[in-house]
Design a protein around this motif. Structure first.
Motif, PDB file in Angstrom:
ATOM      1  N   ASP A 189      28.272  42.614  36.539  1.00 30.10           N
ATOM      2  CA  ASP A 189      28.416  42.806  35.095  1.00 30.10           C
ATOM      3  C   ASP A 189      29.146  41.612  34.482  1.00 30.10           C
ATOM      4  N   TYR A 190      30.237  41.217  35.106  1.00 32.73           N
ATOM      5  CA  TYR A 190      30.999  40.081  34.580  1.00 32.73           C
ATOM      6  C   TYR A 190      30.238  38.771  34.751  1.00 32.73           C
ATOM      7  N   TRP A 223      29.567  35.238  21.573  1.00 31.97           N
ATOM      8  CA  TRP A 223      30.733  34.884  22.383  1.00 31.97           C
ATOM      9  C   TRP A 223      31.826  35.948  22.254  1.00 31.97           C
ATOM     10  N   LYS A 224      32.071  36.366  21.037  1.00 32.46           N
ATOM     11  CA  LYS A 224      33.131  37.345  20.768  1.00 32.46           C
ATOM     12  C   LYS A 224      32.842  38.677  21.448  1.00 32.46           C
ATOM     13  N   GLU A 225      31.589  39.113  21.403  1.00 34.03           N
ATOM     14  CA  GLU A 225      31.224  40.443  21.894  1.00 34.03           C
ATOM     15  C   GLU A 225      31.457  40.621  23.387  1.00 34.03           C
ATOM     16  N   ILE A 226      31.283  39.554  24.177  1.00 29.66           N
ATOM     17  CA  ILE A 226      31.421  39.748  25.632  1.00 29.66           C
ATOM     18  C   ILE A 226      32.873  40.040  26.017  1.00 29.66           C
ATOM     19  N   PHE A 227      33.810  39.475  25.272  1.00 32.77           N
ATOM     20  CA  PHE A 227      35.216  39.704  25.606  1.00 32.77           C
ATOM     21  C   PHE A 227      35.723  41.038  25.058  1.00 32.77           C
ATOM     22  N   GLN A 228      34.934  41.639  24.163  1.00 31.65           N
ATOM     23  CA  GLN A 228      35.236  42.996  23.706  1.00 31.65           C
ATOM     24  C   GLN A 228      34.734  44.019  24.719  1.00 31.65           C
ATOM     25  N   SER A 229      33.521  43.804  25.230  1.00 34.76           N
ATOM     26  CA  SER A 229      32.953  44.741  26.205  1.00 34.76           C
ATOM     27  C   SER A 229      33.498  44.517  27.607  1.00 34.76           C
ATOM     28  N   ASN A 230      33.806  43.274  27.933  1.00 35.02           N
ATOM     29  CA  ASN A 230      34.297  42.922  29.267  1.00 35.02           C
ATOM     30  C   ASN A 230      35.554  42.067  29.153  1.00 35.02           C
ATOM     31  N   PRO A 231      36.692  42.674  28.842  1.00 35.41           N
ATOM     32  CA  PRO A 231      37.925  41.908  28.617  1.00 35.41           C
ATOM     33  C   PRO A 231      38.457  41.261  29.896  1.00 35.41           C
ATOM     34  N   TYR A 246      35.120  32.918  34.398  1.00 32.97           N
ATOM     35  CA  TYR A 246      35.020  33.811  33.243  1.00 32.97           C
ATOM     36  C   TYR A 246      36.231  33.612  32.332  1.00 32.97           C
ATOM     37  N   VAL A 247      37.412  33.534  32.937  1.00 38.28           N
ATOM     38  CA  VAL A 247      38.633  33.315  32.158  1.00 38.28           C
ATOM     39  C   VAL A 247      38.604  31.929  31.511  1.00 38.28           C
ATOM     40  N   GLU A 248      38.093  30.945  32.231  1.00 40.19           N
ATOM     41  CA  GLU A 248      37.971  29.603  31.667  1.00 40.19           C
ATOM     42  C   GLU A 248      37.132  29.632  30.389  1.00 40.19           C
ATOM     43  N   ASN A 249      36.041  30.378  30.407  1.00 42.62           N
ATOM     44  CA  ASN A 249      35.179  30.500  29.233  1.00 42.62           C
ATOM     45  C   ASN A 249      35.898  31.232  28.099  1.00 42.62           C
ATOM     46  N   PHE A 250      36.673  32.239  28.450  1.00 43.34           N
ATOM     47  CA  PHE A 250      37.462  33.000  27.474  1.00 43.34           C
ATOM     48  C   PHE A 250      38.479  32.092  26.771  1.00 43.34           C
ATOM     49  N   LYS A 284      48.702  30.328  29.091  1.00 44.96           N
ATOM     50  CA  LYS A 284      49.905  31.153  28.990  1.00 44.96           C
ATOM     51  C   LYS A 284      49.957  31.947  27.688  1.00 44.96           C
ATOM     52  N   LYS A 285      49.181  31.531  26.692  1.00 45.22           N
ATOM     53  CA  LYS A 285      49.135  32.281  25.434  1.00 45.22           C
ATOM     54  C   LYS A 285      48.410  33.612  25.596  1.00 45.22           C
ATOM     55  N   TYR A 286      47.475  33.665  26.538  1.00 46.35           N
ATOM     56  CA  TYR A 286      46.577  34.816  26.604  1.00 46.35           C
ATOM     57  C   TYR A 286      46.633  35.583  27.922  1.00 46.35           C
ATOM     58  N   LEU A 287      47.241  34.999  28.944  1.00 50.76           N
ATOM     59  CA  LEU A 287      47.313  35.653  30.246  1.00 50.76           C
ATOM     60  C   LEU A 287      48.765  35.904  30.621  1.00 50.76           C
ATOM     61  N   SER A 288      48.970  36.854  31.500  1.00 48.60           N
ATOM     62  CA  SER A 288      50.316  37.145  31.984  1.00 48.60           C
ATOM     63  C   SER A 288      50.225  37.780  33.362  1.00 48.60           C
ATOM     64  N   GLY A 289      51.369  37.936  34.001  1.00 46.75           N
ATOM     65  CA  GLY A 289      51.436  38.635  35.277  1.00 46.75           C
ATOM     66  C   GLY A 289      50.559  38.028  36.355  1.00 46.75           C
ATOM     67  N   LEU A 290      49.927  38.898  37.134  1.00 45.33           N
ATOM     68  CA  LEU A 290      49.117  38.479  38.267  1.00 45.33           C
ATOM     69  C   LEU A 290      47.936  37.612  37.837  1.00 45.33           C
ATOM     70  N   GLN A 291      47.350  37.923  36.678  1.00 48.34           N
ATOM     71  CA  GLN A 291      46.200  37.145  36.219  1.00 48.34           C
ATOM     72  C   GLN A 291      46.585  35.702  35.903  1.00 48.34           C
ATOM     73  N   LEU A 292      47.729  35.504  35.282  1.00 46.97           N
ATOM     74  CA  LEU A 292      48.179  34.149  34.976  1.00 46.97           C
ATOM     75  C   LEU A 292      48.528  33.400  36.255  1.00 46.97           C
TER      76      LEU A 292
END
Length: 494
Positions: A189-190, A223-231, A246-250, A284-292
């Motif tokens: 899916d992702y 572009w906007k819709e994919i990050f709404q359905s698949n954050p 995927y995060v790079e594209n985000f 660092k503006k958009y990610l935190s914790g384990l994901q960052l």
């Protein structure tokens, strides 16, 4: 070999195995050309990333054995030197018997297990990871000429459903577990949403050249819709091999669309050698914790293995260790940072007097111009670039090349097709690799002349050819230093 304290593997089959329900056992057999080791991705926190690997030794008969701690269903890719043999969908407590044939592409990877039909089906997917199927952009090519967003989205969805149909059947027949199916479903899916995001990004880039098939409004909405359905905040995304890309594209979407950052600003960061620091600050503006933590580590690894030897990556690695002093990823970053440190240290040494930069190179607009500015009878020309991995791989055999050329009274000339923005890296790499001979960085006209001589605007490099004293090509395609015996035959027949 990389050692990781939680990973146990056996060197000899006679040793006892202690397996628990929170681990998996892989018993393997390799036929064909047998490598010394087999590498496997370590599912730290369930994550599958091609750079975070350990390895097991293989005995002379091709046997190997691995035990990996595992508390959740995860992907494990088996490979050697970034060449994938196959991907295992591993479930805690299970035993897998793997056979690998390194000389049979049709049947190179087989798994014996209760869910082996699912393993076979997953390994038939051509884009299951970066080292197998490349990047989102490769799949995006299918849709570059499409101009109706709803039809694009429908085609991408149909492609995903076609991939999942076989797994749905196996789940219904209880051949695979719900966990097995769910992991594949999340991953696929992702991945397909990543294709959509990549298509939006490419259309964004095409706007400057007026080549975009989708309007600004259309690709922005897509572009906007994919990050709404698949954050990107979905913790299950971490298990997919496509998390990093995927995060790079985000992050591109946020920077270019939401923040409306001028690309000229990004170009300036590149020029100043600060682009990687900027990219991590943006993350660092958009990610935190384990994901960052994961993205930060994966970013350093991915950029380091490109062998651009950027000093900035050493600084970022030091920052990573400071911010994550107990990170499980640090052992995987150290080996790729060490060559960068060696590269930077090399710059303090005197330049080899046999390394010569051609004067007034900016006025040399053709190969004929280049050769006429030098003194010699024949010239061996190496067309390369600092960003070209295969070009740099050839340099390790340069000692034999220089000896051969000297015996034939042939002059060595390197022509780089790097842009002006990479002037500093170009000179640093010449110094690091100790490239003896004449050096020119092609201007736009010389670059165009080279592509014309090659016969294709998508010029493949490294490209080696031989010219006479006026710059006329004698042999258009000859071997590089890695094939020195073949090159010697070609020169003898000249």
């Amino acid at each position: 070999m990389k050692w990781f304290p939680l990973v146990l593997f056996l060197l000899f089959s006679g040793l006892a195995i202690c397996q628990t329900k929170n681990s998996i056992q892989i018993t393997g057999k390799i036929t064909g050309k047998i490598p010394d080791i087999i590498e496997y991705t370590l599912p730290i926190h369930g994550i599958d990333y091609f750079g975070f690997t350990d390895s097991a030794q293989i005995d002379p008969n091709g046997n190997f054995q691995i035990i990996i701690p595992l508390d959740k269903t995860s992907f494990i890719d088996l490979s050697n030197s970034y060449k994938s043999y196959g991907t295992l969908i591993a479930e805690p407590g299970m035993v897998y018997k793997v056979t690998i044939n390194t000389e049979n592409s049709e049947n190179k990877f087989a798994v014996e297990s209760p869910n082996q039909k699912g393993q076979v089906l997953y390994n038939q997917i051509p884009n299951r990871s970066m080292i197998v199927g490349g990047h989102f952009e490769l799949e995006t090519k299918k849709y570059l000429q499409d101009s109706i967003p709803s039809e694009i989205e429908q085609k991408i969805e149909q492609s995903k459903e076609a991939e999942m149909a076989g797994f749905k059947k196996l789940l219904k027949e209880k051949v695979i577990s719900k966990d097995f199916y769910h992991l594949v479903e999340i991953d696929r899916d992702y991945f397909h949403k990543g294709i959509q995001g990549s298509l939006a990004f490419i259309n964004y880039l095409f706007v400057a050249e007026n080549k975009n098939k989708l309007s600004n409004e259309q690709f922005t909405k897509m572009w906007k819709e994919i990050f709404q359905s698949n954050p990107v905040t979905n913790p299950e995304l971490l298990s997919s091999p496509w998390f990093y890309f995927y995060v790079e594209n985000f992050l591109r979407y946020n920077e270019l669309i939401l923040e409306k950052t001028d690309p000229k600003i990004l170009a300036e960061f590149h020029k100043k050698g600060q682009i990687h620091t900027h990219n991590i600050d943006n993350a660092k503006k958009y990610l935190s914790g384990l994901q960052l933590e994961y993205y930060f580590a994966a970013y350093i690894y991915y950029e380091a293995i490109n062998n651009n030897y950027e000093k900035e990556l050493i600084t970022l690695f030091d920052l990573f260790k400071k911010e994550y002093p107990s990170s499980s990823y640090t052992p995987f970053l150290e080996p790729v940072i060490i060559p960068i440190i060696a590269f930077q240290n090399k710059q303090a040494e005197p330049l080899n007097e046999k390394v010569k930069f051609v004067n007034n190179a900016s006025h040399l607009n053709s190969v004929n111009d280049v050769i006429k500015s030098l003194n010699g009878k024949q010239y061996y020309i190496d067309i390369w670039a600092t960003w070209c991995g295969p070009c740099k791989a050839e340099f390790k055999d340069n000692a034999k090349l220089y000896q051969l050329l000297k015996s034939k009274n042939i002059t060595m000339v390197y022509i780089s097709i790097d842009k002006e923005s990479r002037e500093k890296q170009w000179k640093e790499m010449i110094h690091f690799y100790n490239l003896e001979g004449y050096h020119i960085r092609a201007n736009e006209k010389l670059d165009a002349n080279l592509r014309s001589l090659y016969g294709n605007q998508s010029m493949g490099i490294p490209w080696h050819f031989l010219t006479n004293e006026t710059g006329d090509i004698i042999k258009k395609n000859i071997s590089g230093p890695s094939e020195i015996e073949n090159l010697e035959k070609q020169l003898n027949n000249n």
